[in-house]
Design a protein around this motif. Structure first.
Motif, PDB file in Angstrom:
ATOM      1  N   LEU A   1       9.242 -10.801 -10.025  1.00  0.00           N
ATOM      2  CA  LEU A   1       7.980 -10.108 -10.345  1.00  0.00           C
ATOM      3  C   LEU A   1       7.037 -10.044  -9.150  1.00  0.00           C
ATOM      4  O   LEU A   1       6.014  -9.357  -9.196  1.00  0.00           O
ATOM      5  N   PHE A   2       7.351 -10.789  -8.109  1.00  0.00           N
ATOM      6  CA  PHE A   2       6.429 -10.885  -6.967  1.00  0.00           C
ATOM      7  C   PHE A   2       6.995 -10.140  -5.765  1.00  0.00           C
ATOM      8  O   PHE A   2       8.211 -10.136  -5.527  1.00  0.00           O
ATOM      9  N   GLY A   3       6.111  -9.518  -4.999  1.00  0.00           N
ATOM     10  CA  GLY A   3       6.531  -8.787  -3.809  1.00  0.00           C
ATOM     11  C   GLY A   3       5.879  -9.357  -2.565  1.00  0.00           C
ATOM     12  O   GLY A   3       5.253 -10.422  -2.601  1.00  0.00           O
ATOM     13  N   GLU A   4       5.999  -8.622  -1.499  1.00  0.00           N
ATOM     14  CA  GLU A   4       5.440  -9.057  -0.215  1.00  0.00           C
ATOM     15  C   GLU A   4       3.919  -8.901  -0.244  1.00  0.00           C
ATOM     16  O   GLU A   4       3.395  -7.906  -0.777  1.00  0.00           O
ATOM     17  N   ALA A   5       3.213  -9.854   0.332  1.00  0.00           N
ATOM     18  CA  ALA A   5       1.739  -9.810   0.316  1.00  0.00           C
ATOM     19  C   ALA A   5       1.228  -8.601   1.097  1.00  0.00           C
ATOM     20  O   ALA A   5       1.748  -8.308   2.176  1.00  0.00           O
ATOM     21  N   PRO A   6       0.216  -7.910   0.550  1.00  0.00           N
ATOM     22  CA  PRO A   6      -0.355  -6.777   1.299  1.00  0.00           C
ATOM     23  C   PRO A   6      -1.147  -7.291   2.501  1.00  0.00           C
ATOM     24  O   PRO A   6      -1.667  -8.409   2.480  1.00  0.00           O
ATOM     25  N   ASP A   7      -1.226  -6.459   3.521  1.00  0.00           N
ATOM     26  CA  ASP A   7      -1.962  -6.848   4.718  1.00  0.00           C
ATOM     27  C   ASP A   7      -3.436  -6.485   4.509  1.00  0.00           C
ATOM     28  O   ASP A   7      -3.898  -5.427   4.934  1.00  0.00           O
TER      29      ASP A   7
END
Ligand code: SF4
Ligand code: SF4
Length: 346
Positions: free
Chosen positions: A188-194
């Motif tokens: 459910l989790f993706g890469e953190a936005p910059d």
């Protein structure tokens, strides 16, 4: 600290799955003009538009009334049925703000001063805090004056910050408990936005300097400021009952025939009966002495004895007070005093 991203849709799935696996999920729910924490079984019941709930969520670890043990009397003998921690469910608190997550530290230091408190510790151990940064505040909030902030991670297991233009949340994984949940539902989790998290948070200027306050308040036991500040205080105790860090309690017996329960119930140092002795003597006879105790306990005794300030700046006590006592105004007044003059020094 690991950073991730979760979309609006995946957050719903995450919270619903935590409920489906048997955890008791507590979250803010709109109740007319108010918002209160309650157990929810579906994300759709949750309201995240509020500035602050009326009550804090401390009751998950320190219930308003809790049975400590039961007993049965039988011809001079007593049989005890001890506190059973196995009855405490796994709990998740979702949507609490950083000032509430931070409130568990002062509570924990109080309940572990001397003898560790089994009910509090067992409940706390089974509770995971998934907090939400604040994107709005009101005139009663003052977390930035007491070492906190709208995006403060202290006390949370996971902290979410709404990133509106990305249709989701920045996820900060703060503790091992938080890491376990994020790993379990990794899909459910993706890469953190910059993004710069600060840009999405409420802006809250400091109302007073905690160092100035602490430097003065511990020398003010005999000050006249307590009388002046507490003139309209009713001693109703609302401020203590909504507070995430107040831990005063009373012990009551609930008996029927030969059976009974020993109960721990919330109490308040603001009540006139709180220190009333059976002899008839009351060491805190008047309301100004009780107001002084409230502020000295939070800003002098707790930092000295428990290494923690007993206030997270949530502002609930000021919102709840029926006579508009505003704690941050009173604290700012003390922090700004140029000379601290006590009765004894005159
Ligand atoms: S809520 Fe207000 S009136 Fe009631 S005890 Fe607290 S400060 Fe006093
Ligand atoms: S004393 Fe008031 S502002 Fe501070 S934590 Fe308690 S309710 Fe919040």
């Amino acid at each position: 600290m690991e950073r991730k991203y979760i979309s609006d849709e995946s957050l719903k799935t995450f919270i619903n799955q935590l409920n489906d696996e048997g955890r008791h999920v507590y979250a803010p729910v709109a109740k007319g003009e108010k918002t209160e924490f309650e157990r929810v079984k579906s994300f759709d019941k949750i309201s995240l538009d509020h500035i602050q709930t009326t009550q804090s969520i401390k009751a998950v670890a320190f219930p308003r009334t809790e049975k400590l043990f039961s007993y049965t009397k039988n011809k001079g003998d007593v049989t005890l049925e001890d506190y059973n921690p196995d009855l405490i469910p796994e709990m998740v608190v979702f949507g609490l703000h950083p000032c509430d997550a931070a409130g568990f530290k002062p509570l924990s230091n109080i309940f572990n001063w001397g003898t560790p408190d089994v009910p509090f510790n067992e409940r706390r151990r089974r509770t995971t805090l998934i907090a939400m940064s604040c994107t709005q505040s009101d005139e009663f909030c003052f977390c930035t004056s007491v070492n906190g902030g709208p995006g403060n991670t202290a006390g949370s297991d996971i902290l979410l910050t709404p990133i509106k233009d990305k249709n989701g949340y920045l996820v900060e994984v703060v503790s091992e408990k938080g890491q376990e949940l994020v790993s379990k539902y990794a899909g459910l989790f993706g890469e953190a936005p910059d993004v710069d998290k600060e840009a999405y948070l409420a802006k809250l200027s400091r109302k007073f300097s905690l160092d100035d306050l602490r430097g003065k308040i511990s020398h003010m036991f005999e000050s006249e400021v307590w009388k002046k500040q507490s003139e309209r205080c009713l001693g109703c105790g609302a401020c203590a009952f909504v507070c995430p860090t107040c831990a005063c309690f009373d012990i009551q017996e609930d008996t029927k025939g030969s059976k009974g329960n020993r109960l721990r119930c919330w109490d308040s140092c603001g009540f006139s009966l709180f220190t009333f002795h059976t002899s008839g003597h009351n060491p805190r006879e008047v309301q100004s002495q009780r107001w002084r105790q409230r502020l000295l306990h939070k800003f002098s005794y707790m930092p000295e004895r428990l290494s923690v300030v007993g206030c997270t700046g949530c502002g609930r006590c000021s919102r709840a007070c029926p006579v508009d006592m505003n704690i941050s105004d009173h604290l700012a007044e003390i922090a700004d005093l140029s000379v601290v003059t006590t009765e004894k020094e005159k």
